[in-house]
Design a protein around this motif. Structure first.
Motif, PDB file in Angstrom:
ATOM      1  N   ALA A  11      32.340  33.240  22.805  1.00  0.00           N
ATOM      2  CA  ALA A  11      31.574  32.006  22.619  1.00  0.00           C
ATOM      3  C   ALA A  11      30.486  32.273  21.596  1.00  0.00           C
ATOM      4  O   ALA A  11      29.909  33.364  21.553  1.00  0.00           O
ATOM      5  N   THR A  12      30.225  31.286  20.778  1.00  0.00           N
ATOM      6  CA  THR A  12      29.165  31.435  19.784  1.00  0.00           C
ATOM      7  C   THR A  12      27.805  31.289  20.464  1.00  0.00           C
ATOM      8  O   THR A  12      27.684  30.625  21.505  1.00  0.00           O
ATOM      9  N   PRO A  13      26.779  31.887  19.879  1.00  0.00           N
ATOM     10  CA  PRO A  13      25.431  31.709  20.439  1.00  0.00           C
ATOM     11  C   PRO A  13      25.033  30.236  20.522  1.00  0.00           C
ATOM     12  O   PRO A  13      24.420  29.809  21.510  1.00  0.00           O
ATOM     13  N   GLY A  14      25.409  29.444  19.517  1.00  0.00           N
ATOM     14  CA  GLY A  14      25.073  28.022  19.536  1.00  0.00           C
ATOM     15  C   GLY A  14      25.715  27.291  20.702  1.00  0.00           C
ATOM     16  O   GLY A  14      25.075  26.460  21.359  1.00  0.00           O
ATOM     17  N   ALA A  15      26.983  27.600  20.973  1.00  0.00           N
ATOM     18  CA  ALA A  15      27.673  26.961  22.096  1.00  0.00           C
ATOM     19  C   ALA A  15      27.044  27.372  23.422  1.00  0.00           C
ATOM     20  O   ALA A  15      26.860  26.545  24.317  1.00  0.00           O
ATOM     21  N   LEU A  16      26.685  28.642  23.539  1.00  0.00           N
ATOM     22  CA  LEU A  16      26.053  29.109  24.777  1.00  0.00           C
ATOM     23  C   LEU A  16      24.685  28.463  24.972  1.00  0.00           C
ATOM     24  O   LEU A  16      24.338  28.067  26.095  1.00  0.00           O
ATOM     25  N   GLN A  17      23.927  28.317  23.898  1.00  0.00           N
ATOM     26  CA  GLN A  17      22.615  27.663  23.995  1.00  0.00           C
ATOM     27  C   GLN A  17      22.770  26.193  24.380  1.00  0.00           C
ATOM     28  O   GLN A  17      22.025  25.679  25.216  1.00  0.00           O
ATOM     29  N   GLY A  68      26.223  15.718  21.889  1.00  0.00           N
ATOM     30  CA  GLY A  68      26.973  16.746  21.175  1.00  0.00           C
ATOM     31  C   GLY A  68      28.342  16.976  21.759  1.00  0.00           C
ATOM     32  O   GLY A  68      28.730  16.347  22.743  1.00  0.00           O
ATOM     33  N   LYS A  69      29.061  17.892  21.133  1.00  0.00           N
ATOM     34  CA  LYS A  69      30.404  18.273  21.570  1.00  0.00           C
ATOM     35  C   LYS A  69      30.500  19.785  21.640  1.00  0.00           C
ATOM     36  O   LYS A  69      29.808  20.491  20.911  1.00  0.00           O
ATOM     37  N   VAL A  70      31.395  20.238  22.490  1.00  0.00           N
ATOM     38  CA  VAL A  70      31.761  21.652  22.543  1.00  0.00           C
ATOM     39  C   VAL A  70      33.266  21.711  22.336  1.00  0.00           C
ATOM     40  O   VAL A  70      34.023  20.956  22.959  1.00  0.00           O
ATOM     41  N   TRP A  71      33.670  22.582  21.426  1.00  0.00           N
ATOM     42  CA  TRP A  71      35.094  22.789  21.168  1.00  0.00           C
ATOM     43  C   TRP A  71      35.554  24.079  21.822  1.00  0.00           C
ATOM     44  O   TRP A  71      34.795  25.042  21.939  1.00  0.00           O
ATOM     45  N   VAL A  72      36.826  24.085  22.236  1.00  0.00           N
ATOM     46  CA  VAL A  72      37.491  25.299  22.717  1.00  0.00           C
ATOM     47  C   VAL A  72      38.796  25.405  21.942  1.00  0.00           C
ATOM     48  O   VAL A  72      39.595  24.462  21.927  1.00  0.00           O
ATOM     49  N   THR A  81      40.380  33.118  22.337  1.00  0.00           N
ATOM     50  CA  THR A  81      39.926  31.741  22.539  1.00  0.00           C
ATOM     51  C   THR A  81      38.432  31.733  22.277  1.00  0.00           C
ATOM     52  O   THR A  81      37.705  32.592  22.770  1.00  0.00           O
ATOM     53  N   CYS A  82      37.994  30.743  21.507  1.00  0.00           N
ATOM     54  CA  CYS A  82      36.581  30.651  21.157  1.00  0.00           C
ATOM     55  C   CYS A  82      36.001  29.326  21.653  1.00  0.00           C
ATOM     56  O   CYS A  82      36.598  28.272  21.467  1.00  0.00           O
ATOM     57  N   ILE A  83      34.819  29.413  22.241  1.00  0.00           N
ATOM     58  CA  ILE A  83      34.033  28.253  22.640  1.00  0.00           C
ATOM     59  C   ILE A  83      32.941  28.131  21.590  1.00  0.00           C
ATOM     60  O   ILE A  83      32.180  29.080  21.353  1.00  0.00           O
ATOM     61  N   LEU A  84      32.881  26.977  20.927  1.00  0.00           N
ATOM     62  CA  LEU A  84      31.965  26.822  19.811  1.00  0.00           C
ATOM     63  C   LEU A  84      31.539  25.369  19.637  1.00  0.00           C
ATOM     64  O   LEU A  84      32.113  24.466  20.260  1.00  0.00           O
ATOM     65  N   LEU A  85      30.549  25.158  18.781  1.00  0.00           N
ATOM     66  CA  LEU A  85      30.117  23.817  18.411  1.00  0.00           C
ATOM     67  C   LEU A  85      30.869  23.409  17.151  1.00  0.00           C
ATOM     68  O   LEU A  85      31.224  24.278  16.328  1.00  0.00           O
ATOM     69  N   PRO A  86      31.100  22.107  16.950  1.00  0.00           N
ATOM     70  CA  PRO A  86      31.845  21.683  15.764  1.00  0.00           C
ATOM     71  C   PRO A  86      31.254  22.175  14.450  1.00  0.00           C
ATOM     72  O   PRO A  86      31.990  22.554  13.536  1.00  0.00           O
ATOM     73  N   ASP A  87      29.929  22.210  14.332  1.00  0.00           N
ATOM     74  CA  ASP A  87      29.333  22.643  13.069  1.00  0.00           C
ATOM     75  C   ASP A  87      29.408  24.151  12.853  1.00  0.00           C
ATOM     76  O   ASP A  87      29.017  24.653  11.804  1.00  0.00           O
ATOM     77  N   GLU A  88      29.946  24.868  13.832  1.00  0.00           N
ATOM     78  CA  GLU A  88      30.116  26.322  13.693  1.00  0.00           C
ATOM     79  C   GLU A  88      31.546  26.680  13.272  1.00  0.00           C
ATOM     80  O   GLU A  88      31.845  27.850  13.088  1.00  0.00           O
TER      81      GLU A  88
END
Length: 89
Positions: A11-17, A68-72, A81-88
């Motif tokens: 998971a990206t730091p942004g998604a975790l935050q 906001g949105k969270v992508w997987v 598998t990555c958990i991230l924000l769209p802008d990442e």
């Protein structure tokens, strides 16, 4: 029951935050993704995911929240598998 393998989960730091700020458990999003609940996708995108599961292609989920949105995203080779924000992306 999982429809496919996820490989290494990151998971990206942004998604975790984002998840922490909105009291969202990212593992629950991962569970939804694995179970075929792909969130806020069009019918065409959902059909593409069904095809992707059957033919070992990339699987994409999008979960919309109030601000906001969270992508997987699971890679086609199922290595990760990555958990991230769209802008990442």
């Amino acid at each position: 029951m999982a429809l496919f393998k996820v490989g290494s989960v990151v998971a990206t730091p942004g998604a975790l935050q984002f998840c922490e700020a909105h009291k969202i458990n990212p593992l629950l999003l991962l569970g939804r993704h694995l179970a075929g609940d792909w969130g806020d996708l069009t019918a065409d995108d959902m059909a593409a995911n069904v095809h992707a599961v059957q033919h070992d292609l990339r699987v994409f989920s999008s979960y919309k929240f109030s601000d906001g949105k969270v992508w997987v995203i699971t890679e086609a080779d199922r290595s990760s598998t990555c958990i991230l924000l769209p802008d990442e992306y």
